[in-house]
Structure formats: C-alpha cells, structure tokens
Design an enzyme around this catalytic site. Structure first.
Site, PDB file in Angstrom:
ATOM      1  N   GLY A  56       0.844  -1.196   0.000  1.00 44.88           N
ATOM      2  CA  GLY A  56       0.000   0.000   0.000  1.00 44.88           C
ATOM      3  C   GLY A  56       0.873   1.239   0.000  1.00 44.88           C
ATOM      4  O   GLY A  56       2.059   1.152   0.319  1.00 44.88           O
ATOM      5  N   CYS A  83       5.309  -6.069   1.365  1.00 41.57           N
ATOM      6  CA  CYS A  83       5.636  -4.645   1.411  1.00 41.57           C
ATOM      7  C   CYS A  83       4.944  -3.953   2.607  1.00 41.57           C
ATOM      8  O   CYS A  83       5.300  -4.223   3.742  1.00 41.57           O
ATOM      9  CB  CYS A  83       5.278  -4.008   0.068  1.00 41.57           C
ATOM     10  SG  CYS A  83       6.039  -2.407  -0.134  1.00 41.57           S
ATOM     11  N   TYR A  84       3.929  -3.118   2.382  1.00 48.13           N
ATOM     12  CA  TYR A  84       3.237  -2.491   3.522  1.00 48.13           C
ATOM     13  C   TYR A  84       2.691  -3.580   4.461  1.00 48.13           C
ATOM     14  O   TYR A  84       2.697  -3.420   5.681  1.00 48.13           O
ATOM     15  CB  TYR A  84       2.095  -1.602   3.017  1.00 48.13           C
ATOM     16  CG  TYR A  84       1.338  -0.906   4.126  1.00 48.13           C
ATOM     17  CD1 TYR A  84       1.818   0.265   4.689  1.00 48.13           C
ATOM     18  CD2 TYR A  84       0.140  -1.437   4.621  1.00 48.13           C
ATOM     19  CE1 TYR A  84       1.131   0.898   5.724  1.00 48.13           C
ATOM     20  CE2 TYR A  84      -0.551  -0.810   5.651  1.00 48.13           C
ATOM     21  CZ  TYR A  84      -0.051   0.358   6.198  1.00 48.13           C
ATOM     22  OH  TYR A  84      -0.731   0.981   7.211  1.00 48.13           O
ATOM     23  N   HIS A 171       8.040  -7.329  -4.038  1.00 46.35           N
ATOM     24  CA  HIS A 171       6.733  -7.718  -4.595  1.00 46.35           C
ATOM     25  C   HIS A 171       6.842  -9.018  -5.405  1.00 46.35           C
ATOM     26  O   HIS A 171       7.229  -8.980  -6.571  1.00 46.35           O
ATOM     27  CB  HIS A 171       6.197  -6.592  -5.493  1.00 46.35           C
ATOM     28  CG  HIS A 171       5.740  -5.413  -4.719  1.00 46.35           C
ATOM     29  ND1 HIS A 171       4.449  -5.271  -4.264  1.00 46.35           N
ATOM     30  CD2 HIS A 171       6.415  -4.336  -4.254  1.00 46.35           C
ATOM     31  CE1 HIS A 171       4.342  -4.143  -3.582  1.00 46.35           C
ATOM     32  NE2 HIS A 171       5.526  -3.554  -3.567  1.00 46.35           N
ATOM     33  N   GLU A 173       4.502 -10.658  -6.669  1.00 49.82           N
ATOM     34  CA  GLU A 173       3.452 -10.714  -7.690  1.00 49.82           C
ATOM     35  C   GLU A 173       3.845  -9.998  -8.979  1.00 49.82           C
ATOM     36  O   GLU A 173       3.164 -10.120  -9.996  1.00 49.82           O
ATOM     37  CB  GLU A 173       2.146 -10.109  -7.129  1.00 49.82           C
ATOM     38  CG  GLU A 173       2.141  -8.597  -6.915  1.00 49.82           C
ATOM     39  CD  GLU A 173       2.794  -8.134  -5.605  1.00 49.82           C
ATOM     40  OE1 GLU A 173       3.589  -8.893  -5.036  1.00 49.82           O
ATOM     41  OE2 GLU A 173       2.515  -7.009  -5.171  1.00 49.82           O
ATOM     42  N   SER A 225     -23.250  -4.511 -25.136  1.00 46.57           N
ATOM     43  CA  SER A 225     -22.455  -3.366 -25.613  1.00 46.57           C
ATOM     44  C   SER A 225     -21.544  -3.743 -26.771  1.00 46.57           C
ATOM     45  O   SER A 225     -21.010  -2.880 -27.455  1.00 46.57           O
ATOM     46  CB  SER A 225     -21.593  -2.839 -24.474  1.00 46.57           C
ATOM     47  OG  SER A 225     -20.516  -3.739 -24.243  1.00 46.57           O
ATOM     48  N   GLY A 226     -21.332  -5.044 -26.974  1.00 51.99           N
ATOM     49  CA  GLY A 226     -20.429  -5.465 -28.046  1.00 51.99           C
ATOM     50  C   GLY A 226     -18.998  -5.598 -27.561  1.00 51.99           C
ATOM     51  O   GLY A 226     -18.118  -6.025 -28.293  1.00 51.99           O
ATOM     52  N   GLY A 227     -18.719  -5.233 -26.289  1.00 51.63           N
ATOM     53  CA  GLY A 227     -17.375  -5.423 -25.736  1.00 51.63           C
ATOM     54  C   GLY A 227     -17.154  -6.874 -25.354  1.00 51.63           C
ATOM     55  O   GLY A 227     -18.079  -7.685 -25.410  1.00 51.63           O
ATOM     56  N   VAL A 228     -15.915  -7.196 -24.970  1.00 49.45           N
ATOM     57  CA  VAL A 228     -15.567  -8.590 -24.664  1.00 49.45           C
ATOM     58  C   VAL A 228     -16.481  -9.174 -23.577  1.00 49.45           C
ATOM     59  O   VAL A 228     -16.998 -10.284 -23.734  1.00 49.45           O
ATOM     60  CB  VAL A 228     -14.130  -8.679 -24.060  1.00 49.45           C
ATOM     61  CG1 VAL A 228     -13.689 -10.112 -23.923  1.00 49.45           C
ATOM     62  CG2 VAL A 228     -13.158  -7.873 -24.839  1.00 49.45           C
ATOM     63  N   ASP A 229     -16.669  -8.395 -22.494  1.00 50.28           N
ATOM     64  CA  ASP A 229     -17.388  -8.963 -21.355  1.00 50.28           C
ATOM     65  C   ASP A 229     -18.845  -9.265 -21.703  1.00 50.28           C
ATOM     66  O   ASP A 229     -19.362 -10.334 -21.390  1.00 50.28           O
ATOM     67  CB  ASP A 229     -17.327  -8.009 -20.156  1.00 50.28           C
ATOM     68  CG  ASP A 229     -15.898  -7.636 -19.811  1.00 50.28           C
ATOM     69  OD1 ASP A 229     -15.003  -8.426 -20.144  1.00 50.28           O
ATOM     70  OD2 ASP A 229     -15.681  -6.563 -19.235  1.00 50.28           O
ATOM     71  N   SER A 230     -19.500  -8.321 -22.375  1.00 50.66           N
ATOM     72  CA  SER A 230     -20.912  -8.577 -22.673  1.00 50.66           C
ATOM     73  C   SER A 230     -21.038  -9.646 -23.758  1.00 50.66           C
ATOM     74  O   SER A 230     -21.991 -10.420 -23.771  1.00 50.66           O
ATOM     75  CB  SER A 230     -21.669  -7.289 -23.026  1.00 50.66           C
ATOM     76  OG  SER A 230     -21.448  -6.891 -24.333  1.00 50.66           O
ATOM     77  N   LYS A 370     -10.246  -9.880 -16.484  1.00 47.45           N
ATOM     78  CA  LYS A 370     -10.365  -9.717 -17.945  1.00 47.45           C
ATOM     79  C   LYS A 370      -9.602 -10.804 -18.718  1.00 47.45           C
ATOM     80  O   LYS A 370     -10.108 -11.373 -19.677  1.00 47.45           O
ATOM     81  CB  LYS A 370      -9.832  -8.334 -18.304  1.00 47.45           C
ATOM     82  CG  LYS A 370      -9.978  -7.937 -19.737  1.00 47.45           C
ATOM     83  CD  LYS A 370     -11.397  -7.593 -20.101  1.00 47.45           C
ATOM     84  CE  LYS A 370     -11.586  -6.161 -20.451  1.00 47.45           C
ATOM     85  NZ  LYS A 370     -12.970  -5.724 -20.379  1.00 47.45           N
TER      86      LYS A 370
END
Ligand code: XMP
Length: 514
Positions: A56, A83-84, A171, A173, A225-230, A370
């Site tokens: 953080g 880290c934090y 880190h 990750e 919406s035509g995006g990947v998710d929808s 995503k």
C-alpha cells in the site's frame, strides 16, 4: 461446493489485483477485499486457507494509515505480508519501522538467509526481486527471524517461528521478481496446503448448467455493448437457454464507425435487437459541456431506453450483466473509502432504476478477471477480433469530444477513428498497444491545405500500454506511424487540420480525457 482459497486484504497497492491473478494462474481461487470491508468474524466464516496482506502507498506511523486488529493473528491460518503488509505485521507485533536510507524502486538482489524456510523452497540463494518502498522494518519483534536481505535493506523478509507468518519487503506478484511465482506457490501449496481448484473449462460448463437450472422457462434480458465482457456473457447464457435470452443493443450514435454488431452476433448465432436512439441522445446532450454531466446523462438515458425496451418482452425475470471481478473490486474497494477519490462516474456502475431492480441478476463472469474472460472466450471459439478488442468506454465518443457535442464533431471523430483503426492494423501494432483512440478538442487553429488557409479543429492521438488499465504508460509509437496517422487524418478529414500526440501516463492523467 466449498473450495480452497486465499483471501487477500488490499491496503491500496497498485499491485493487489496482480497477487489475486497470479494465484489464480497457478490454479487456486482467490478473493480480494478492501482491508476495512471485511470483519474478522466474516473472514472466519469464509474459512480461507491463507491470508495475504497486500502492499500500500502508506507510512505506518502516518495519521489515518490503514490498520487491522491484531486478532487477525489468532485465526490460526498462514499469513503472508507483502511490502506495507510486512511493515504492518511488524508494527502490530511491536516491531519498529523506519524510512529507508534511500527510496528503493526497481530491481534489487535478494539474498536468502534461511534456505530451509518453506517460503523459499527451490529458490536460489541470490535472485532478482522488485522493490517499491520508502519505509522498511527497522527491527523485528521477538518471535520473528530475518530470512532474507538485500544490499540496501537488512530485513527484506522475515517469518514467525511457530505461527506460520511470513513477510517480504519486495513484490513477488510483479513479473520482474525472478522467483515471485515460486514464492507464491510455496505459500499457497506448501504452507497453506491448498488443492488445485481453479480451472476455467470446468467453470464454463458449471456456469452453463447453473444458468439453465436457475432460469428454467423464464426470460433473460441483457444490455449488450459489443465489448468482450458482454459478448462472452451473452454467448454463455445463450448456450444455456437459447432464445430465452434477449440482447438489447442501444445505438447511442456515439459508437465507432467500425461497429458491426449485428453481423458479429449473426455469426455467433445469437439474436440481438438494435435500438436506434441516435437522435434521442444527441438532443439530450446538446449544450452540455461538463464531462460528469455528459457521463450522467448518457448513463441515465441508456437505462431509460433499455428499460422501455425490456418492458415489451413478456415473462422476463432476470437481468444479465457482463460484470467482471475488477468492476466489483473497483466499485466496492478504495473508491468508497476516504483513501482515494472518485475520479469519474463510470457509465455501467451507476445503479439501476427501481423497475429493473426487481429483476434477479445473472452475472456469470463476476468472479473473473479480464484475461480469464479472454481465455474462456478462446476456449469457446469466439473470434479474436472480439476478444482482443481495445476497450471502448460506455459513454462512447461522447467523452472523446471535449466540450459541446454536435453532429459535425461526431462525424469528424468517427472518420478520424476509422483511419486510426485501419492504420493500427496495417502497421500490425493493434495488439501491441492496449488502447488507442482519437480525442477531438474544441480548439480551432490556422493551417494550410492545398494553398488555402484553413481554420479547423485539433485532434489528439492517445495510445497507451497497460496490464490492468489502473496505471498506464503512453505507447512509444514510431515516428513513421505517427506521421502516417497525422497525414491521413489531415488529408482525408475535412474539418481537422492539426494532430498532437498525448505523451502523458496514468497517473497523473487518466486514459480517457473526460
Ligand atoms: P480512465 O479514463 O478512467 O479509463 O483512465 C480506464 C479504462 O476504463 C475505460 N472507461 C470506461 N469503461 N465505462 C466503461 O465501460 C465508462 O464509463 C468508462 N470510462 C472509462 C477507459 O476507456 C479505459 O480503458
């Protein structure tokens, strides 16, 4: 089915999502919570196999820095501070934190002092790690021992002898930490004893079966919406319930010229109703200059039209949404606390009107990031042109025309966007930038075209690279490409006579201009 999982408490690091993703990549489910969003009793009831305290941007002694109760250490589950998170563990056990001799950002050599520590199983004594800190642990509390250091950080890792608590200053990750994945694997498998349980292909079949059972003979509506998710959401639901799914696509008139929604859906074999609401949106936006007002109007009108259309369909009991896990984190995480401020009101998280709220929600992708949605899409055989599309914001070109919106400006921007899209493909760089688009400024300047004076609009080319869209750098595009875009837009779009390239990163700028 109860599955082993790791719970991550987020203290505001820009890398917290990466921890969750990396652990899912190695096959174990993760959940990420804002540190003050979940109580200890709630953690107990969820029964995670291990806890990670993220990094953080805070100094532990700073007024208002995020803290948790020391009771967390009574839970008897392994804990890993990063880290934090490391400084916090030390602080809670009575250790001291100090400002580092020098701020340490970037690569460092990490030396393991205790090769037998379970966290370092199979890792060489010396390796590269990624540091990003200005504070560090000065001395460790009694029951702990130092298990690693770097040349500028004497206590770069420690562990508790009996309590199964581990911590690192760097880190793991971040990709630049050479053995970061091995460290996470050691924590997850050796220390927390998790089983492999996160496999995307099981996920798809289970999801289809569940939707089939849940929806039964009822109908589902989806704002498409035509995006990947929808797209992936629609495809999965259609596989489960066929034409009981009703996709509604609202054409706001603020879409890209290249949108070919109906042909794409036909190709994938699911029906979609397209509502032409161009004039409606234009009339509502006329005279509006303020970016937040534009966003709010577009969001509200979208819902109004969507609701009107859905009322025409009988027997609807469910509303499907392409929500993904980062939408949930972003709308419930730090943005709701005093720690960060709301920057923009996002079009698709504005809240539903009462009538739609009566419907039950279906959000099949809400546990996925995503890149996981894209992987699923690939397994389902969806076209790459959809899965790897650059994101396009809900309010569309409405927030890429700075200042007042009118028909002329929409048409100029669509032409310019179309040229950009063609050249990104011609130069084969579409997949090497994360997002690229044109912004139209309300500024006119003097120029010359074919020996004639022009007084036309200025457009901005914006192209960025990012992994998570929370931070981004501007793309280092070649001068040749920049020149091509500039020449083509100025020669082919009557009304634009100047192009500038946006060379700011996020932060301090956001990706979209409004
Ligand atoms: P910013 O401008 O906040 O954008 O740096 C981050 C990413 O989000 C997209 N974006 C949106 N997407 N509805 C969306 O679905 C919105 O209202 C919205 N606003 C921005 C933006 O294009 C970028 O990818």
């Amino acid at each position: 089915m109860k599955k082993d999982f790791i719970l991550i408490l987020d203290f505001g690091s820009q890398y917290s999502h990466m921890i969750a993703r990396r652990i899912r990549d190695i096959g174990v489910y993760t959940l990420l919570y804002n540190y003050n969003e979940i109580s200890i009793s709630h953690i107990i009831s969820k029964q995670p196999k291990g806890l990670i305290l993220s990094g953080g941007p805070f100094s532990i002694y700073e007024k208002g820095s995020p803290l948790i109760s020391k009771n967390i250490f009574q839970l008897n589950i392994p804990i890993f501070g990063i880290c934090y998170g490391m400084q916090l563990i030390s602080f809670l056990f009575g250790g001291k934190i100090k400002k580092s001799k020098s701020k340490e950002y970037g690569k460092s050599y990490f030396i393991i002092d205790h090769p037998n520590n379970s966290l370092f199983h199979g890792i060489p004594d010396k390796s590269i790690v990624w540091m990003s800190h200005f504070d560090e642990v000065k001395n460790i509390p009694k029951e702990f021992s130092v298990i690693g250091h770097t040349s500028s950080c004497d206590i770069a890792a420690f562990s508790h002898i009996s309590k199964n608590i581990y911590a690192v200053q760097f880190h793991p990750e971040v990709k630049n930490t050479e053995y970061g994945i091995s460290i996470l694997k050691n924590f997850v498998f050796h220390i927390c004893k998790c089983n492999l349980n996160w496999k995307l292909n099981n996920f798809v079949q289970n999801t289809i079966d569940n939707i089939k059972k849940r929806v039964d003979q009822k109908k589902v509506i989806l704002g498409f919406s035509g995006g990947v998710d929808s797209f992936v959401t629609a495809y999965i639901i259609h596989k489960a319930i066929g034409n009981s799914l009703n996709c509604i696509f609202v054409d706001t008139g603020l879409l890209l010229k290249t949108e070919k929604i109906s042909s794409l859906c036909k190709k994938m074999n699911f029906p979609i109703k397209i509502i032409n609401a161009k004039n409606h949106f234009l009339s509502k936006l006329t005279g509006i200059v303020d970016p937040e007002m534009k966003r709010k109007i577009i969001g509200k009108e979208f819902l109004y039209i969507f609701q009107k259309e859905s009322e025409k369909i009988k027997n609807v009991e469910f509303l499907a949404q392409g929500t993904i896990y980062s939408d949930i984190i972003e709308s419930s995480g730090f943005s709701k606390t005093s720690i960060s401020y709301s920057i923009k009101s996002h079009h698709n998280v504005g809240g539903l009107p009462k009538t739609l709220m009566k419907l039950k929600l279906i959000e099949p992708l809400k546990e996925l990031f995503k890149d996981e949605v894209r992987k699923i899409g690939e397994e389902l055989g969806l076209p790459k042109e959809i899965l790897y599309r650059h994101p396009f914001p809900g309010p569309g070109l409405g927030i890429r025309i700075i200042g007042e919106i009118n028909e002329e400006k929409i048409s100029l921007l669509k032409e310019a966007e179309n040229i950009l899209s063609q050249e990104l493909k011609n130069y084969d760089i579409y997949n090497f930038v994360s997002q690229a688009f044109i912004v139209l400024l309300p500024i006119k300047s003097v120029g010359i075209k074919g020996d004639k004076r022009t007084y036309e609009y200025t457009a901005i080319l914006r192209a960025i690279n990012t992994e998570d869209f929370m931070t981004a750098t501007f793309s280092h595009l070649s001068y040749d490409f920049l020149e091509k875009i500039s020449n083509r837009i100025i020669n082919e779009v009557d009304g634009i006579n100047r192009i500038a390239y946006d060379i700011t990163s996020k932060p301090p700028s956001t990706i979209e201009w409004e």
